[in-house]
Motif scaffolding. Structure first.
Motif, short mmCIF file in Angstrom:
data_model
loop_
_atom_site.label_atom_id
_atom_site.label_comp_id
_atom_site.label_asym_id
_atom_site.label_seq_id
_atom_site.Cartn_x
_atom_site.Cartn_y
_atom_site.Cartn_z
N VAL A 143 13.13 -4.36 -14.95
CA VAL A 143 12.70 -3.56 -16.10
C VAL A 143 13.82 -2.58 -16.38
O VAL A 143 14.26 -1.87 -15.48
CB VAL A 143 11.39 -2.79 -15.78
N ARG A 144 14.28 -2.52 -17.62
CA ARG A 144 15.35 -1.60 -18.01
C ARG A 144 14.99 -0.92 -19.31
O ARG A 144 14.31 -1.49 -20.16
CB ARG A 144 16.67 -2.36 -18.25
N GLY A 145 15.48 0.29 -19.47
CA GLY A 145 15.46 0.97 -20.76
C GLY A 145 14.08 1.21 -21.36
O GLY A 145 13.94 1.13 -22.58
N LEU A 146 13.09 1.49 -20.55
CA LEU A 146 11.78 1.81 -21.10
C LEU A 146 11.88 3.08 -21.93
O LEU A 146 12.36 4.11 -21.46
CB LEU A 146 10.75 2.00 -19.97
N ALA A 147 11.46 3.00 -23.18
CA ALA A 147 11.50 4.16 -24.07
C ALA A 147 10.27 4.15 -24.97
O ALA A 147 9.91 3.11 -25.51
CB ALA A 147 12.77 4.14 -24.92
N VAL A 148 9.66 5.30 -25.10
CA VAL A 148 8.49 5.47 -25.97
C VAL A 148 8.78 6.65 -26.89
O VAL A 148 9.22 7.70 -26.44
CB VAL A 148 7.21 5.72 -25.14
N GLY A 149 8.52 6.47 -28.18
CA GLY A 149 8.74 7.54 -29.15
C GLY A 149 7.96 8.78 -28.78
O GLY A 149 6.82 8.69 -28.29
#
Length: 158
Positions: A66-72
C-alpha cells in the motif's frame, strides 16, 4: 500566475504539481484506486501488486503493498481511508498474497491509528529513510490473519 503570492503558496503550488506528475506516472506503471463521494474524488491509494511494480518497497513474491494513501481534508473522518486500505487487503487476499506491506511517516498520526485497527502490526525491521529527514516506518499485515477490528463508522448527523 503566482505573482504576489506568499512563499507558502508557491511551495504549496509546487507540491501540488509534483503530486499531479507523480499520479500521472503511477497511472501508467501501477494500480491506483480512488474513492468518490458525491461525484468528487475523496481519496486515493496506490495498490502495489508485487515486487516488480516500480513502487514496491518489498521483495517477496508473496507480498503486496500500500503506497500513497491520501484523503482530501474535507473528506476525512468519513471512513474513506479505511475503505481504500480495506480494498487493498481484499485484493491482496484474492491474489493469494501472504503479506501486505506499507510505510508511513512519523507525522502521519491519523494513519498510524488506522493501520492497527485494520490488523497491521508495527514492523520496525522494515523502517528506512529514502532521503535525509524522511523516515519511513513500516507496518505489515499477515493475510492469513483475520485480526484487526472492523473500522468504526461514524454516523452522519443531518
Amino acid at each position: 500566475m503566482l505573482e504576489g503570492q506568499t512563499d507558502e503558496a508557491r511551495a504549496y503550488m509546487a507540491s501540488v504539481e509534483i503530486v499531479r506528475k507523480d499520479l500521472e506516472e503511477r497511472l501508467d506503471k501501477s494500480v491506483l484506486v480512488g474513492a468518490w463521494i458525491e461525484g468528487r474524488l475523496a481519496g486515493i491509494v496506490n495498490y502495489v501488486n508485487g515486487p516488480r511494480d516500480p513502487y514496491a518497497e518489498f521483495g517477496g513474491e508473496d507480498e503486496a503493498g500500500v503506497r500513497g494513501l491520501a484523503v482530501g481534508l474535507d473528506r476525512q473522518r468519513r471512513g474513506v481511508g479505511a475503505a481504500l486500505v480495506t480494498y487493498c487487503i481484499e485484493r491482496a487476499r484474492a491474489e493469494g498474497k501472504a503479506r501486505l506491506v506499507l510505510h508511513t511517516t512519523p507525522w502521519m498520526r491519523t494513519a498510524q491509528r488506522l493501520y492497527p485497527r485494520l490488523g497491521f502490526r508495527r514492523t520496525p525491521e522494515i523502517d528506512f529513510s529514502p532521503a535525509p529527514g524522511i523516515p519511513l516506518i513500516g507496518y505489515t499485515l499477515d493475510l492469513g490473519d483475520e485480526g484487526g477490528e472492523e473500522p468504526r463508522r461514524r454516523r452522519r448527523r443531518g
